[in-house]
Structure formats: structure tokens, C-alpha cells
Write an enzyme that holds these catalytic residues in place. Structure first.
Site, PDB file in Angstrom:
ATOM      1  N   LYS A 163       0.853  -1.192   0.000  1.00 50.37           N
ATOM      2  CA  LYS A 163       0.000   0.000   0.000  1.00 50.37           C
ATOM      3  C   LYS A 163       0.887   1.239   0.000  1.00 50.37           C
ATOM      4  O   LYS A 163       1.443   1.629   1.012  1.00 50.37           O
ATOM      5  CB  LYS A 163      -0.894   0.038   1.252  1.00 50.37           C
ATOM      6  CG  LYS A 163      -1.984   1.092   1.110  1.00 50.37           C
ATOM      7  CD  LYS A 163      -2.510   1.581   2.450  1.00 50.37           C
ATOM      8  CE  LYS A 163      -1.695   2.695   3.027  1.00 50.37           C
ATOM      9  NZ  LYS A 163      -1.631   3.929   2.220  1.00 50.37           N
ATOM     10  N   GLU A 190       9.513   1.219  10.910  1.00 52.57           N
ATOM     11  CA  GLU A 190      10.602   2.169  10.634  1.00 52.57           C
ATOM     12  C   GLU A 190       9.979   3.549  10.713  1.00 52.57           C
ATOM     13  O   GLU A 190       9.221   3.945   9.821  1.00 52.57           O
ATOM     14  CB  GLU A 190      11.179   1.927   9.237  1.00 52.57           C
ATOM     15  CG  GLU A 190      11.922   0.607   9.095  1.00 52.57           C
ATOM     16  CD  GLU A 190      13.248   0.603   9.809  1.00 52.57           C
ATOM     17  OE1 GLU A 190      13.806   1.686  10.074  1.00 52.57           O
ATOM     18  OE2 GLU A 190      13.731  -0.495  10.144  1.00 52.57           O
ATOM     19  N   CYS A 224      13.925  10.246   6.435  1.00 47.88           N
ATOM     20  CA  CYS A 224      13.878   9.812   7.843  1.00 47.88           C
ATOM     21  C   CYS A 224      15.239  10.007   8.480  1.00 47.88           C
ATOM     22  O   CYS A 224      15.337  10.439   9.624  1.00 47.88           O
ATOM     23  CB  CYS A 224      13.422   8.364   7.937  1.00 47.88           C
ATOM     24  SG  CYS A 224      14.375   7.223   6.937  1.00 47.88           S
ATOM     25  N   GLU A 273      10.552  16.406  15.006  1.00 48.33           N
ATOM     26  CA  GLU A 273      11.017  16.075  13.655  1.00 48.33           C
ATOM     27  C   GLU A 273      10.359  17.044  12.680  1.00 48.33           C
ATOM     28  O   GLU A 273       9.139  17.050  12.524  1.00 48.33           O
ATOM     29  CB  GLU A 273      10.624  14.641  13.283  1.00 48.33           C
ATOM     30  CG  GLU A 273      11.100  14.281  11.892  1.00 48.33           C
ATOM     31  CD  GLU A 273      10.604  12.925  11.386  1.00 48.33           C
ATOM     32  OE1 GLU A 273       9.430  12.585  11.604  1.00 48.33           O
ATOM     33  OE2 GLU A 273      11.404  12.228  10.749  1.00 48.33           O
TER      34      GLU A 273
HETATM   35  P1  NAD Z   1       2.510   8.565   7.658  1.00 44.67           P
HETATM   36  O1  NAD Z   1       2.737   7.839   8.936  1.00 44.67           O
HETATM   37  O2  NAD Z   1       1.540   9.666   7.617  1.00 44.67           O
HETATM   38  O3  NAD Z   1       2.055   7.544   6.508  1.00 44.67           O
HETATM   39  C1  NAD Z   1       2.814   6.397   6.183  1.00 44.67           C
HETATM   40  C2  NAD Z   1       1.890   5.373   5.536  1.00 44.67           C
HETATM   41  O4  NAD Z   1       0.938   4.924   6.499  1.00 44.67           O
HETATM   42  C3  NAD Z   1       1.068   5.916   4.368  1.00 44.67           C
HETATM   43  O5  NAD Z   1       0.977   4.899   3.388  1.00 44.67           O
HETATM   44  C4  NAD Z   1      -0.291   6.179   4.996  1.00 44.67           C
HETATM   45  O6  NAD Z   1      -1.347   6.143   4.077  1.00 44.67           O
HETATM   46  C5  NAD Z   1      -0.387   5.023   5.974  1.00 44.67           C
HETATM   47  N1  NAD Z   1      -1.304   5.236   7.093  1.00 44.67           N
HETATM   48  C6  NAD Z   1      -1.764   6.397   7.596  1.00 44.67           C
HETATM   49  N2  NAD Z   1      -2.569   6.166   8.662  1.00 44.67           N
HETATM   50  C7  NAD Z   1      -2.604   4.822   8.834  1.00 44.67           C
HETATM   51  C8  NAD Z   1      -3.239   3.962   9.783  1.00 44.67           C
HETATM   52  N3  NAD Z   1      -3.994   4.449  10.784  1.00 44.67           N
HETATM   53  N4  NAD Z   1      -3.043   2.633   9.670  1.00 44.67           N
HETATM   54  C9  NAD Z   1      -2.256   2.121   8.699  1.00 44.67           C
HETATM   55  N5  NAD Z   1      -1.621   2.892   7.773  1.00 44.67           N
HETATM   56  C10 NAD Z   1      -1.793   4.229   7.841  1.00 44.67           C
HETATM   57  O7  NAD Z   1       3.976   9.026   7.217  1.00 44.67           O
HETATM   58  P2  NAD Z   1       4.362   9.976   5.983  1.00 44.67           P
HETATM   59  O8  NAD Z   1       3.933  11.357   6.320  1.00 44.67           O
HETATM   60  O9  NAD Z   1       3.918   9.325   4.722  1.00 44.67           O
HETATM   61  O10 NAD Z   1       5.965   9.880   6.020  1.00 44.67           O
HETATM   62  C11 NAD Z   1       6.773  10.695   6.789  1.00 44.67           C
HETATM   63  C12 NAD Z   1       7.246  10.015   8.055  1.00 44.67           C
HETATM   64  O11 NAD Z   1       7.827   8.753   7.748  1.00 44.67           O
HETATM   65  C13 NAD Z   1       8.331  10.776   8.789  1.00 44.67           C
HETATM   66  O12 NAD Z   1       8.095  10.734  10.178  1.00 44.67           O
HETATM   67  C14 NAD Z   1       9.595   9.990   8.472  1.00 44.67           C
HETATM   68  O13 NAD Z   1      10.646  10.158   9.394  1.00 44.67           O
HETATM   69  C15 NAD Z   1       9.078   8.611   8.426  1.00 44.67           C
HETATM   70  N6  NAD Z   1       9.967   7.738   7.664  1.00 44.67           N
HETATM   71  C16 NAD Z   1      10.704   6.806   8.330  1.00 44.67           C
HETATM   72  C17 NAD Z   1      11.608   6.014   7.633  1.00 44.67           C
HETATM   73  C18 NAD Z   1      12.457   4.983   8.348  1.00 44.67           C
HETATM   74  O14 NAD Z   1      13.031   4.135   7.686  1.00 44.67           O
HETATM   75  N7  NAD Z   1      12.557   5.023   9.644  1.00 44.67           N
HETATM   76  C19 NAD Z   1      11.747   6.181   6.259  1.00 44.67           C
HETATM   77  C20 NAD Z   1      10.985   7.155   5.613  1.00 44.67           C
HETATM   78  C21 NAD Z   1      10.095   7.928   6.332  1.00 44.67           C
END
Ligand code: NAD
Length: 474
Positions: free
Chosen positions: A173, A246, A280, A377
Site C-alpha cells: 500500500k 521504521e 527519515c 522532527e
Molecule cells: P505517515 O505515517 O503519515 O504515513 C505512512 C503510511 O501509512 C502511508 O501509506 C499512509 O497512508 C499510511 N497510514 C496512515 N494512517 C494509517 C493507519 N492508521 N493505519 C495504517 N496505515 C496508515 O507518514 P508519511 O507522512 O507518509 O511519512 C513521513 C514520516 O515517515 C516521517 O516521520 C519519516 O521520518 C518517516 N519515515 C521513516 C523512515 C524509516 O526508515 N525510519 C523512512 C521514511 C520515512
């Protein structure tokens, strides 16, 4: 609408599905124009994807490892053959410059190649006079891969590749903001993987929670924010599904006074502002020794002021827009909050009127550690520069964070820098570089930055469970 808008389909059970349900507009963040439309998966389609993955698992798990390796490598090959198309598509939905998009897409090929040859311990035998134990690392079943919008292709493949290699099947997804390249990837690998082994579904904000409530999924491999990660873990707990999370980070760079100022300023700029800070493992706090603070600040500002911010499709652009309007508003508000609090700016980047979510690099001058721009962050092109004098003090300040994803230490004295690195509570700490992630070593978020790890053999094994076949000898 003045131009043709392409419509993408989802891959479910080996078929491209686009005929039912509502469609979602996908915007180009540089122009705010609709670049394509994607299906908003219905409950039935979600269930069909999970069922297909479950059925495919019964045969895929028994496919010999050597063949699974060939298939994973062939997926990389399909990406390589379509590099230009995937690169342009990624820039159009994510915003990053074409050169960065190309690197992201190419990383899929590198990951596939590594997976195809890595020494994966499928089985080990231990024997004594009475027993022969076979300790097998068996697959879990259906894995749901939930992916964010900052590296939509690379981060998805870092789940798909290891899951498939170890014998699992997947439902992927992508983020509602950036599904296109993954949907195109699905089309490209459709004839490479057996039906149901890889399913890619798209949808709006409700699809994530619906996916984590779906029965029949053995593991959620999630990359995204810490807030969402907790929700995923909560939902997974209800069906005792495994998780790898992650999550967010607030990586610090610690710069000692013996560094070469010019080269470190260049490297720190990259680490803070690459992908417009939406990484990230980006450097999100820069601690600079008092002796060199002013000279270093001058150099970093000079480099940052030269960045060319614009549409990632245009030649010479080094930083694209912020990926979406929600994040853009968050960053604009963070900058306004810094202004209202009277914080000093070393560089106050322009925020041009739209269209496009553009914010030029912005650098704060030694704000207090309690300021949101330091303690939270930011995930955008805004970075605080912070003074320190004492190593023990800076280590304590760096570790005074809920996050523990990455970090870096910069010094001509590698031993001294390594000793400081060991004291930083995070999953990876680089010395004299940052953000270097390779297929062969694990990235494991400590504290609120995650659970489990991805990449390397350690990450691969997280898609397996040990199974012991204990044979009593006659
Ligand atoms: P997000 O948490 O808003 O969304 C991530 C994914 O989760 C999306 O596909 C979203 O549609 C889905 N999602 C949203 N709500 C959900 C729920 N209740 N249940 C299941 N899935 C759900 O994150 P974002 O804004 O897309 O990305 C940015 C964040 O991701 C930052 O905090 C960044 O640091 C982190 N990130 C971490 C890594 C790592 O490897 N640690 C890598 C990249 C990004």
C-alpha cells in the site's frame, strides 16, 4: 482539464484492476496539477488482494530459494529496463529532481542484486549422538507493506524484495500522495511473479486502517511517522500479527573543531536538505563546536543559498518542492512559529507564492533545545544550528530525544569520533558521512524510531520465524 490524465490500475491476483470504485487525483507538487488518477480500493478489492496473497503463499513458500532469487533479480531487471519512464513518473508525483529520482529508482536494482546473491541462512543443522535438529527460517505468510511518500519506490522495494526472497507474499500500500510509480512497477513485474505473490493497492486515508484490520495478514512492515506506527502496532496486536516499524527520527550531527570546514559544510548541507529535508535519516539538528560555529555557519549558509529550488523536471534544479500541501503547511507554520518566538535566522528561505509547495532552505541560529524546531522532527527544508563546547554535554543533548534513528559525528580524529558515536542512542551513527544506507547492513530505529530492523541479513530474517525439526535418532 487541458491535458490527458492517465489512469492507473491496481495489481490484484495477477490482474490489473481499475474498473470499479472511486478514483483519486494524484497531484504534481511542483504545479499542483493532476498528473494521474488511481483507484480508491474498495473493501472487496482489499480482501481480494489479501486472499490472493494467501492463496499464492501456499505454493510460493515452496519455490526453491534459487528460483526466488532469480525472480527478485528479474524484478530489478524490469526496473532497470524502464529506468527513464519510472524516473520521470517518480518526479511527477513526488517532486524530487530527476537526478535524485533516478538514484532512488536505481537503488531498487542494487537491492534486487544484493538480495539475489546474499548469504541467507535458510536452514542450519545441529547434530549430536541422539538428535538431529534442523533449524529452518520459514516464511511468515502474507506481509502487508505500508509505505510513506518521501521515497515511494525505494522504501517499498526494501519490503517487497526481502519478503519475497524469504518465501512470503505481499500486499503493498503506497502513500495516497505517491502511488503512481509503485502501480507502474506492479504492471512491469506482473509477468515476472506468479499471480498473487505481489499485489499493489491504492487508496485514500482510510485504506491504511482498513488494511491493518484485514484478516489473514501475518506481518505489517510499516515505514512512516511514529504517530501512525503506534496505530499500526495497536491494530496488529489485535490479530497478533508481527510488525517491523521504521518510524520518524531527529538525527543530530556533532561537528568537532578539527574538521575541514568546506567539505563538511557541503556534506552537512546534503544531509540536511537532500529530498528537501524529507528523509527519515536526514540530519535534523546540527551541533557545532563553539570554536568553529561562526565560520561553519558562514559556509553552510553560502552553500544553502546557492541551492536551486524548483520543479524537479527542470534542468539544474537541486531541491524540489515539499511533497504535499499538509506537510508544506506544517513547515510554513513551523517557520512562522520560529519568527513569532523571536528566534534568530542564519538564512531565511523564500516561500514563493504558489502554485507548487516550494520552501527554500532555512537555517536557525542557535535556538534553545526546547524550541520545536530542535525537539520535533521537522521533515522539511528547515534546520537548526546549535552551539556546544563540551562533549559530554552535547551527547546528553543529542540523546535527550524520543527518537533514536540515526546520527553522525564529524572529526579528523576517527577514534575520538567513534567513541562519541558509540554513546549516541540510535540505530546507525556515521562518522564523517551521513545517510549512507546499503542493502547489506541493518537500519534499526531505537526508542520511538521503530521496532525491528530493515536491510541486511538481520532485516531479511524479520520476514521469517524459526522452525525446528527435531529428529530423534534410533
Ligand atoms: P505517515 O505515517 O503519515 O504515513 C505512512 C503510511 O501509512 C502511508 O501509506 C499512509 O497512508 C499510511 N497510514 C496512515 N494512517 C494509517 C493507519 N492508521 N493505519 C495504517 N496505515 C496508515 O507518514 P508519511 O507522512 O507518509 O511519512 C513521513 C514520516 O515517515 C516521517 O516521520 C519519516 O521520518 C518517516 N519515515 C521513516 C523512515 C524509516 O526508515 N525510519 C523512512 C521514511 C520515512
Amino acid at each position: 482539464m487541458t491535458h490527458d490524465v492517465r489512469q492507473f490500475g491496481m495489481l490484484i491476483d495477477g490482474r490489473l484492476v481499475q474498473e470499479r470504485g472511486a478514483l483519486l487525483d494524484i497531484l504534481n507538487p511542483a504545479t499542483e496539477e493532476v498528473v494521474a488518477r488511481v483507484p480508491d480500493a474498495t473493501d472487496d478489492q482489499l480482501a481480494a488482494a489479501a486472499d490472493a496473497a494467501g492463496r499464492a503463499f501456499t505454493t510460493w513458500r515452496s519455490v526453491p530459494l534459487a528460483k526466488r532469487r532469480r525472480i527478485v533479480r528479474a524484478m530489478g531487471g524490469a526496473v532497470q529496463e524502464n529506468l527513464d519512464e519510472l524516473t520521470a513518473l517518480l518526479t511527477s508525483e513526488q517532486g524530487k529532481p530527476l537526478s535524485s529520482a533516478r538514484k532512488e529508482v536505481e537503488s531498487v536494482v542494487a537491492w534486487a542484486d544484493w538480495l539475489a546473491t546474499c548469504e541467507f541462512p535458510e536452514e542450519e543443522t545441529r547434530e549430536n549422538d541422539t538428535h538431529r535438529l534442523r533449524i529452518r527460517n520459514v516464511p511468515l505468510g502474507v506481509v502487508a507493506a505500508i509505505v510513506p511518500w518521501n521515497f515511494p519506490v525505494a522504501l517499498a522495494f526494501r519490503k517487497i524484495g526481502p519478503a519475497l526472497l524469504t518465501g512470503n507474499t505481499v500486499v503493498v500500500k503506497p502513500s495516497p500522495f505517491t502511488p503512481l510509480t509503485m502501480l507502474r512497477f506492479a504492471e512491469l513485474v506482473r509477468d515476472i511473479v506468479p499471480p498473487g505473490v505481489v499485489n499493489v493497492i491504492s487508496g485514500g486515508d482510510s485504506l491504511g486502517p482498513r488494511l491493518t484490520s484485514q484478516q489473514g495478514i501475518q506481518k505489517f512492515s510499516f515505514t512512516g511517522s511514529t504517530v501512525t506506527g503506534k496505530k499500526v502496532m495497536d491494530a496488529a496486536a489485535r490479530q497478533l500479527a508481527r510488525v517491523t516499524l521504521e518510524l520518524g527520527g531527529n538525527d543530530a550531527a556533532v561537528i568537532l573543531p578539527d574538521v575541514d570546514l568546506d567539505s563538511v559544510a557541503d556534506a552537512i548541507f546534503e544531509s540536511c536538505f537532500r529530498n528537501s529535508g524529507q528523509v527519515c535519516l536526514a540530519t535534523k539538528r546540527v551541533y557545532v563546536h563553539d570554536d568553529i560555529y561562526d565560520e561553519f555557519a558562514t559556509r553552510l549558509v553560502r552553500v544553502a543559498a546557492q541551492a536551486r529550488v524548483g520543479n524537479g523536471m527542470d534542468e539544474g534544479v537541486t531541491l524540489g518542492p515539499v511533497q504535499n500541501q499538509v506537510q508544506y503547511r506544517r513547515i510554513v507554520q513551523l517557520i512562522e512559529q520560529c519568527e513569532r518566538s523571536g528566534l534568530a535566522f542564519l538564512l531565511k528561505g523564500e516561500v514563493p507564492d504558489g502554485p507548487g509547495y516550494f520552501i527554500h532552505p532555512t537555517i536557525l541560529d542557535n535556538p534553545p533545545d526546547a524550541a520545536a524546531v530542535v525537539s520535533e522532527e521537522q521533515f522539511g527544508p528547515v534546520v537548526p544550528l546549535l552551539r556546544f563546547r563540551d562533549v559530554d554535554d552535547v551527547v546528553a543533548r543529542v540523546n535527550d530525544s524520543e527518537y533514536g534513528l540515526g546520527g553522525s559525528v564529524w572529526s579528523a580524529d576517527l577514534e575520538a569520533a567513534s567513541r562519541i558515536a558509540e554513546r549516541i542512542d540510535s540505530g546507525v551513527v556515521w562518522v564523517n558521512e551521513a545517510q549512507r544506507v546499503l542493502p547489506n547492513f541493518p537500519v534499526a530505529g531505537h526508542k520511538a524510531s521503530g521496532i525491528g530492523s530493515e536491510n541486511g541479513i538481520e532485516g531479511l530474517l524479520q520476514y521469517t520465524s524459526p522452525q525446528v525439526i527435531s529428529v530423534r535418532k534410533p
